[in-house]
Enzyme design. Structure first.
Site: not given
Ligand code: ZN
Length: 497
Positions: A262-263, A266, A292
């Site tokens: 997830h990170e 980003h 997101e």
């Protein structure tokens, strides 16, 4: 460079440097600062914030913005920077300097007050801070509100332009009407998915190893990024050559694996910002929601896709031979897609996630409309979880105190998480019509997918807003039905219903 714009540059550079310093403090606070640093560091952040405020609201800056708006020789990027700056000036200028400083200090300290209250499961010790933060934000929003504009719409606009209460009411209604009954159908199906092997003796250093492997595999550039450890994973960009992400280590190994992916999503966005735009007001993601959309795209649409694991599951088994050696890839993929309504947003499965956000949206709306008091929060929170997810928190740490956002004054932020998931699904539904998405993943060619995102989204930074990006990529306006269709198609297959 435009001559008029050139005069603005020193102010922009100073503001950027101050913002970067504040971000670096924040990174430090979350990753390695000692427990007692909080109040003193908050003071320094307060000073830096008010210095930032002074630079941006300087009278010269205002007249230069005006001159730039009238000038005809600005490049596209320069014009966009001026537009962003004008919005920022307007946002700050309307707030009295002393109030802004007080608020910055309150938020800087709010985080540690919240953390302590959460640890002690004691809402009352946090309530006075929350009330103050809320009052400030309401006041600031009322300063900024246009004639007849609702204060919650002012806040929402800050995170996601073009998505006000009217748009969000409709968005969440689409989800509520279709996903709540679908979730019930899955839960009533009697299908049991074994996921117990994901929890157990997974040593931290091995979780770190698998995290580094996954970050690298999906395309996080370690030459321009750092992977640290913090209580709550997050991404912090200083510029496109220094993008930092964190992870955490949990008993359930999939928690740390998917938070790294997830990170990384980003971070890949921020590392994909062109050099000529970084360190400027447009050198970052288009919006919270679009950010997101990328992180959740990597986490769920790529990371929880069976094809993604085909080339790499053996490698993960090599890192965890005793823990995973006996479990097939098929079992693993089922386990990471198991649906189980829980209390914790950051621990949620992909299907339930937006229902967690719906609770927060409805509560924020009531807080802003004045139909809910801070004292009533824990109870209303619990009621809504019971209504949508069928479970009730036993204490506030797993209820209303679980997220840091409100302690930082971030009201209106939560909806962007759900919107991001929906943006991502719309992008995916388009992409799979135009490329062999699963085939690319299955053969380890994730780079081609990343390149598509970079060319169509990342390289534009803030030059376009999220609606425009979606329209330019998919040829359509935002349509939440893609998200619902994607979820129902995927989870009907996982559960065989
Ligand atoms: Zn995120």
């Amino acid at each position: 460079m435009s001559e008029t714009f050139k005069q603005l540059s020193p102010y922009l550079e100073k503001a950027q440097a101050l913002k970067t310093a504040i971000n670096l403090f924040e990174w430090d606070n979350e990753t390695c600062a000692p427990p007692q640093a909080g109040p003193y560091t908050a003071k320094m952040i307060g000073t830096l914030s008010s210095e930032y405020f002074n630079v941006v609201t300087d009278e010269t800056v205002k007249s230069l913005i005006q001159a730039c708006k009238e000038a005809t020789d600005l490049t596209e990027i320069e014009a966009a920077i001026v537009r962003e700056l004008a919005t920022e000036v307007e946002r700050l200028d309307i707030i009295p300097a002393d109030e802004y400083r007080e608020f910055s200090e309150l938020c800087a300290e709010g985080g540690s007050i919240w953390a302590k209250a959460k640890k002690n499961r004691d809402f009352d010790s946090f309530a006075p801070t929350l009330k103050k933060v809320l009052e400030f934000q309401k006041k600031f929003a009322s300063y900024r509100a246009k004639e007849g504009q609702h204060i919650y719409d002012v806040m929402l606009d800050e995170y996601e332009k073009g998505f006000d209460m009217k748009a969000l009411d409709q968005f969440f209604r689409t989800l509520r009407e279709q996903l709540v009954p679908f979730l019930k159908k899955l839960m009533d199906s009697g299908v049991e998915i074994d996921h117990t092997f994901l929890t157990g003796d997974y040593p931290n250093e091995k979780q770190k190893e698998v995290g580094e492997f996954l970050a690298k595999y999906v395309g996080f550039d370690f030459e321009r990024g750092v992977l640290g450890v913090s209580a709550h994973p997050f991404t912090m960009e200083l510029h496109n050559h220094d993008v930092r992400i964190t992870t955490f280590f949990k008993d359930e190994v999939s928690d740390s694996m998917f938070s790294v992916i997830h990170e990384s999503g980003h971070a890949i966005y921020e590392q994909g910002i062109p050099d000529e735009m970084t360190l400027t007001l447009v050198g970052t993601g288009a919006s919270m929601g679009m950010h997101e959309s990328q992180s959740r795209f990597f986490e769920n649409i790529i990371g929880r896709n069976e094809a993604f694991w085909m080339p790499i599951y053996e490698k993960v088994q090599e890192i965890f031979p005793e823990q995973m050696g006996a479990y097939s890839r098929e079992q693993f993929v089922k386990a990471i897609n198991r649906v189980s309504p829980g209390l914790i947003r950051t621990h949620s499965d992909e299907l339930c996630y937006s229902l967690h956000i719906m609770v927060r949206y409805e509560i924020e709306k009531m807080l802003m409309e004045g139909t809910l008091t801070v004292e009533e929060l824990p109870e209303v929170w619990a009621d809504k979880y019971e209504e949508y997810l069928g479970i009730r928190p036993a204490h506030v740490a797993e209820g209303v105190l679980q997220d840091i956002h409100w302690s930082q004054g971030a009201f209106g932020y939560f909806p962007s998480y759900a919107l991001g998931s929906a943006f991502g699904a719309q992008l995916y539904m388009y992409m799979r019509k135009h490329m062999d998405f699963e085939g690319l993943l299955a053969t380890g060619n994730i780079g081609e997918i990343r390149e598509f995102l970079r060319t169509n989204i990342h390289q534009y930074g803030k030059l376009k807003d999220s609606r425009q990006i979606l329209k330019d990529v998919t040829g359509e306006d935002f349509n939440p039905q893609y998200y619902v269709d994607y979820l129902i198609e995927k989870y009907s297959k996982v559960y065989g219903v």
